[in-house]
Design a protein around this motif. Structure first.
Motif, short mmCIF file in Angstrom:
data_model
loop_
_atom_site.label_atom_id
_atom_site.label_comp_id
_atom_site.label_asym_id
_atom_site.label_seq_id
_atom_site.Cartn_x
_atom_site.Cartn_y
_atom_site.Cartn_z
N ALA A 19 -114.65 11.58 2.10
CA ALA A 19 -114.79 11.60 3.68
C ALA A 19 -113.34 10.82 3.99
N ASP A 20 -113.07 9.87 3.22
CA ASP A 20 -111.56 9.34 3.59
C ASP A 20 -110.48 10.31 3.51
N LEU A 82 -112.53 -16.16 12.85
CA LEU A 82 -112.65 -14.99 13.91
C LEU A 82 -111.53 -14.00 13.61
N ALA A 83 -109.95 -14.44 13.43
CA ALA A 83 -109.31 -13.55 13.22
C ALA A 83 -109.19 -12.81 11.96
N ALA A 84 -109.72 -13.81 10.83
CA ALA A 84 -109.83 -13.06 9.54
C ALA A 84 -110.85 -11.75 9.60
N PHE A 85 -111.93 -12.05 10.48
CA PHE A 85 -112.98 -11.24 10.44
C PHE A 85 -112.76 -10.23 11.09
N ALA A 86 -112.00 -10.23 12.34
CA ALA A 86 -111.64 -8.99 12.93
C ALA A 86 -110.65 -8.16 12.12
N ASN A 87 -109.77 -8.90 11.35
CA ASN A 87 -108.73 -8.02 10.53
C ASN A 87 -109.36 -7.39 9.60
N VAL A 88 -110.54 -7.61 8.86
CA VAL A 88 -111.09 -7.13 7.96
C VAL A 88 -111.75 -5.81 8.50
N TYR A 89 -112.57 -5.86 9.81
CA TYR A 89 -112.86 -4.75 10.12
C TYR A 89 -111.71 -3.51 10.55
N ARG A 90 -110.67 -4.06 11.21
CA ARG A 90 -109.55 -2.99 11.32
C ARG A 90 -108.83 -2.65 10.26
N ASP A 91 -108.53 -3.59 9.43
CA ASP A 91 -108.02 -2.95 7.85
C ASP A 91 -108.85 -2.10 7.40
N TYR A 92 -110.09 -2.23 7.06
CA TYR A 92 -111.03 -1.30 6.42
C TYR A 92 -111.04 0.08 7.26
N ALA A 93 -111.03 0.18 8.46
CA ALA A 93 -111.21 1.38 9.03
C ALA A 93 -109.82 1.92 8.96
N ARG A 94 -108.76 1.28 8.76
CA ARG A 94 -107.45 2.06 8.74
C ARG A 94 -107.43 2.51 7.20
N GLU A 95 -107.65 1.88 6.26
CA GLU A 95 -107.80 2.21 4.89
C GLU A 95 -108.70 3.53 4.49
N HIS A 96 -109.79 3.19 5.27
CA HIS A 96 -110.95 4.13 4.78
C HIS A 96 -111.54 4.77 6.20
N PRO A 97 -110.82 5.52 6.74
CA PRO A 97 -111.40 5.97 7.95
C PRO A 97 -112.62 6.74 7.90
N SER A 147 -119.00 -5.42 19.81
CA SER A 147 -118.57 -4.45 20.74
C SER A 147 -117.16 -4.23 20.96
N VAL A 148 -116.41 -5.39 20.69
CA VAL A 148 -115.01 -5.43 20.89
C VAL A 148 -114.48 -5.01 19.37
N PHE A 149 -114.92 -5.48 18.20
CA PHE A 149 -114.45 -4.87 17.37
C PHE A 149 -114.68 -3.50 16.89
N HIS A 150 -115.58 -3.05 17.08
CA HIS A 150 -116.40 -1.69 16.91
C HIS A 150 -115.63 -0.94 18.00
N GLY A 151 -115.58 -1.18 19.08
CA GLY A 151 -114.85 -0.38 20.02
C GLY A 151 -113.47 -0.56 19.88
N TYR A 152 -112.96 -1.34 19.81
CA TYR A 152 -111.30 -1.52 19.52
C TYR A 152 -110.94 -0.59 18.37
N VAL A 153 -111.60 -0.71 17.46
CA VAL A 153 -111.17 -0.02 16.05
C VAL A 153 -111.46 1.66 16.09
N SER A 154 -112.59 1.86 16.91
CA SER A 154 -112.92 3.30 17.06
C SER A 154 -112.09 3.88 17.97
N LEU A 155 -111.78 3.14 18.76
CA LEU A 155 -110.58 3.90 19.79
C LEU A 155 -109.30 4.11 19.21
N GLU A 156 -108.81 3.07 18.48
CA GLU A 156 -107.74 3.03 17.77
C GLU A 156 -107.66 4.09 16.85
#
Lengths: 189, 189
Positions: A19-20, A82-97, A147-156
């Motif tokens: 998948a990745d 909050l920032a750490a949590f947010a970054n986990v999502y974003r980094d994971y999505a980038r590493e494992h789209p 919503s913000v984390f999911h929305g941002y990451v998936s739009l990016e």
DNA sequence: TGCAACTACCTAAAGCTTTTAGGCAAGCCC
DNA sequence: GGGCTTGCCTAAAAGCTTTAGGTAGTTGCA
């Protein structure tokens, strides 16, 4: 004829890698069989069907994400958490789209309830303990953050922001700042 | 043998209806041919390929969404405009889940640039004129709003909130309130 | 150690989707 | 009415999913 040593676990893991590499949409039982140099029908001893494979990848992704988030949250609170949590999502999505796309798969209610998705909600709630919110505002805030984390990451990830300046790095930190400010001054109804 | 009167336009429109009925994933050239009671190969005179159909549905959805949003924004400003805009997204996704899913399709840069997606960004910026933000904060805010609306709607559509109280109606209005408050007190870097 | 039971992987086959190539006839244009 | 365009057709190849039933490698027990 040597045996390939297939197990559901190995198949799901390989499916996640696939998948990745090629995108979650392109994950297929056939492609997976090719990867193990094995006939397609052989996989059906380990997988109920194609959907089963996809669900497996989704559950794996949710689990990995929850593990990372739990690790990142340890010893942090407030905006730091909050920032750490947010970054986990974003980094994971980038590493494992591909895995991240899998995590968005619609699960049936029972599967969802037994998944690591529950841990995600709990952790979000834990972060909010650092802010002064009472029920039901806490629930509203949980949903906003999701919503913000999911929305941002998936739009990016989908390239939604790729055309315009300024860069997304800056936006990301400013959004986290903004959410922190909002949570500290959550408006009364 | 009477002719069915197929055109790309009619096919895309029927594809959109099909998407709303059975889900965007299930939209297939074969299913569409069945619906017109016509052989599959016949559709390939009007569609380049299967992806072409999906892209067509996505563009249609983006256009419809932009039209609705433009209509809703007319004569409104500030929080009023923000709420109206937000509701357009949410209502559209509820009425046309298949089309909304299509609107999330990753478009190649050229197609995206020529799509109604651009109008969406312009309208978001127009709403922000009612708040006191200067560049580049306005861009950050555009991205935040896009993330929240898209994220919320897609989580709700995917059943992400369906298990828990309180109801999503309440959450939605509180989130709009919160965003309004945030935009009026956007934190400095 | 040898045999039985298990199970991992196989072949075969049916049904579906996508896509291309080439053919006939419907409807418009003079 | 005869020709030209083009809309829809048949045919066919190739790939994915899934089921049924067979064979051989592996394990366990006497």
């Amino acid at each position: 004829m040597a045996r390939a040593g297939l197990t559901t676990e190995r198949l799901v893991r390989a499916g996640a890698e696939l998948a990745d590499e090629v995108g979650f949409e392109q994950v297929t039982v056939s492609a997976l069989a090719r990867r193990f140099d094995v006939k397609v029908a052989s996989l059906y001893s380990h997988l109920k069907n194609s959907q089963d494979l996809k669900t497996g990848i989704a559950l794996l992704a949710l689990e990995e994400l929850a593990d990372r988030a739990a690790h990142a949250l340890a010893g942090r609170a407030g905006k730091d958490a909050l920032a750490a949590f947010a970054n986990v999502y974003r980094d994971y999505a980038r590493e494992h789209p591909g895995r991240y796309a899998a995590a968005q798969l619609r699960l049936d209610p029972q599967t969802a309830a037994a998944s690591a998705g529950v841990r995600h909600a709990q952790m979000t709630r834990a972060i909010l303990r650092g802010y002064d919110l009472t029920e039901p505002d806490q629930t509203h805030a949980v949903r906003l953050l999701g919503s913000v984390f999911h929305g941002y990451v998936s739009l990016e990830l989908g390239g939604g922001f790729s055309h315009s300046a300024p860069d997304t790095e800056e936006t990301w930190t400013r959004i986290v700042d903004a959410l922190d400010a909002l949570l500290r001054n959550w408006p009364a109804p």
